[in-house]
Design a protein around this motif. Structure first.
Motif, PDB file in Angstrom:
ATOM      1  N   CYS A 188       0.919  -1.225   0.150  1.00  0.00           N
ATOM      2  CA  CYS A 188      -0.048   0.001   0.183  1.00  0.00           C
ATOM      3  C   CYS A 188       0.827   1.208  -0.221  1.00  0.00           C
ATOM      4  O   CYS A 188       0.795   2.286  -0.692  1.00  0.00           O
ATOM      5  CB  CYS A 188      -1.001   0.196   1.171  1.00  0.00           C
ATOM      6  SG  CYS A 188      -1.975   1.172   1.424  1.00  0.00           S
ATOM      7  N   ARG A 208       3.819  -1.159  -7.333  1.00  0.00           N
ATOM      8  CA  ARG A 208       3.256   0.021  -6.786  1.00  0.00           C
ATOM      9  C   ARG A 208       3.828   0.299  -5.382  1.00  0.00           C
ATOM     10  O   ARG A 208       4.103  -0.664  -4.761  1.00  0.00           O
ATOM     11  CB  ARG A 208       1.659  -0.206  -6.749  1.00  0.00           C
ATOM     12  CG  ARG A 208       1.230  -1.523  -6.116  1.00  0.00           C
ATOM     13  CD  ARG A 208      -0.174  -1.122  -5.497  1.00  0.00           C
ATOM     14  NE  ARG A 208      -0.300  -0.269  -4.349  1.00  0.00           N
ATOM     15  CZ  ARG A 208      -1.271   0.654  -4.035  1.00  0.00           C
ATOM     16  NH1 ARG A 208      -2.401   0.388  -4.607  1.00  0.00           N
ATOM     17  NH2 ARG A 208      -1.110   1.354  -3.005  1.00  0.00           N
ATOM     18  N   ASP A 221      -3.104  -0.632   5.381  1.00  0.00           N
ATOM     19  CA  ASP A 221      -3.819  -1.378   4.737  1.00  0.00           C
ATOM     20  C   ASP A 221      -3.598  -2.889   4.895  1.00  0.00           C
ATOM     21  O   ASP A 221      -3.656  -3.768   3.937  1.00  0.00           O
ATOM     22  CB  ASP A 221      -4.006  -1.355   3.323  1.00  0.00           C
ATOM     23  CG  ASP A 221      -4.925  -0.122   3.143  1.00  0.00           C
ATOM     24  OD1 ASP A 221      -5.953   0.163   4.131  1.00  0.00           O
ATOM     25  OD2 ASP A 221      -5.056   0.465   1.803  1.00  0.00           O
TER      26      ASP A 221
HETATM   27 MN    MN Z   1      -3.962   0.786   0.331  1.00  0.00          MN
END
Ligand code: MN
Ligand code: PEP
Length: 269
Positions: free
Chosen positions: A29, A53, A237
């Motif tokens: 995250c 990411r 997260d």
């Molecule tokens: Mn996230």
């Protein structure tokens, strides 16, 4: 009957999103430090994933949650991308940071809470980087497409739509509701590639696999999901972040599901 449009191809270096390609974008995250991000990126690369990411600027619902490392996070993600030859994805939250993001990442993500930030979208219309435009959590398809038009009317047509779950009425068991219809509906209304985020939609690790597979089976052009070698230790997260073993299980069935729509997972990294 309406036709499902084949999505346009968005090229990033040698890599392509859309068309006959099924793209997996994975990573934590948020970027916590260089070593962890590098470790994750290398693990993903080993699994054949080209896009990773990690958030540097986080749009947190609570002002008391970790907001991300900011520019330091961008420096880390760029270093890891350069060292691994992978392509990076990171979120933008402010129009003032557009230039900064273009310098440090390959693909710029607009999060669900920013889909209605029209000054931000207009500025992103002037850059060349592909933009992942997440659907606002309470937005209609029309509003989502108009948000994409705020970008494209500035000249940037490299837009990837991302369905990440919407607000419905029951949050006892899920964080949001993945709107799987978004895939076939968008495929009738536009040729922008559409990807599914099975992490933020369910908000639970155990739901990531079924939601990811559902997205692929519905004809999505790819997935954006959260993973980490030790999900319990992540600051953001963690409850929806899958470990690398689970990611492998997810990946194992994707070629067959993507093939239902004549899509392939590229093996060119
Ligand atoms: Mn996230
Ligand atoms: C994310 O991708 O980390 C994120 C914050 O997603 P969303 O904007 O969908 O909540």
């Amino acid at each position: 009957m309406c036709e499902f449009k084949k999505s346009r191809v968005i090229s990033i270096g040698e890599h392509k999103i859309g068309g006959d390609n099924f793209t997996v974008i994975a990573g934590p995250c948020t970027i916590e430090n260089y070593q962890d991000l590098k470790t994750i990126a290398l693990q993903l690369k080993k699994l054949g994933i080209a896009f990773f990411r990690g958030g540097a600027f986080k749009m947190r619902t609570s002002p008391h949650s970790f907001p991300g490392l900011g520019k330091e996070g961008l420096e880390i993600i760029k270093k890891v991308a350069d060292e691994t030859g992978m392509l990076s994805v990171s979120e933008i939250i402010s129009p003032e940071d557009v230039e900064l993001l273009t310098e440090y990442v390959d693909i710029i993500q607009v999060g669900t809470r920013s889909m209605h930030n029209y000054p931000l979208l207009s500025k992103l219309g002037k850059v060349k980087n592909p933009i992942i435009l997440k659907r606002g959590m309470s937005s209609t398809y029309e509003e989502w497409l108009l948000a994409a038009e705020h970008i494209s009317s500035g000249g940037n047509e490299n837009i990837i739509l991302c369905e990440r779950g919407i607000r419905t009425f029951d949050y006892t068991y899920t964080r949001n509701s993945l709107d799987i219809s978004a895939v076939p509906v968008m495929k009738q209304l536009t040729d922008y590639p559409i990807i599914i985020d099975p992490s933020h939609s369910g908000g639970r690790r155990d739901l990531v696999r079924p939601l990811a597979w559902a997205g692929a089976a519905a004809g999505a052009d790819g997935l954006l999901l959260e993973t980490h070698f030790c999900p319990d230790e992540t600051v953001c997260d963690s409850q929806q972040t899958v470990d690398l073993q689970e990611l492998e299980l997810i990946l194992a069935q994707l070629p067959q599901l993507a093939a239902l729509w004549n899509k392939k997972i590229p093996e060119n990294i």
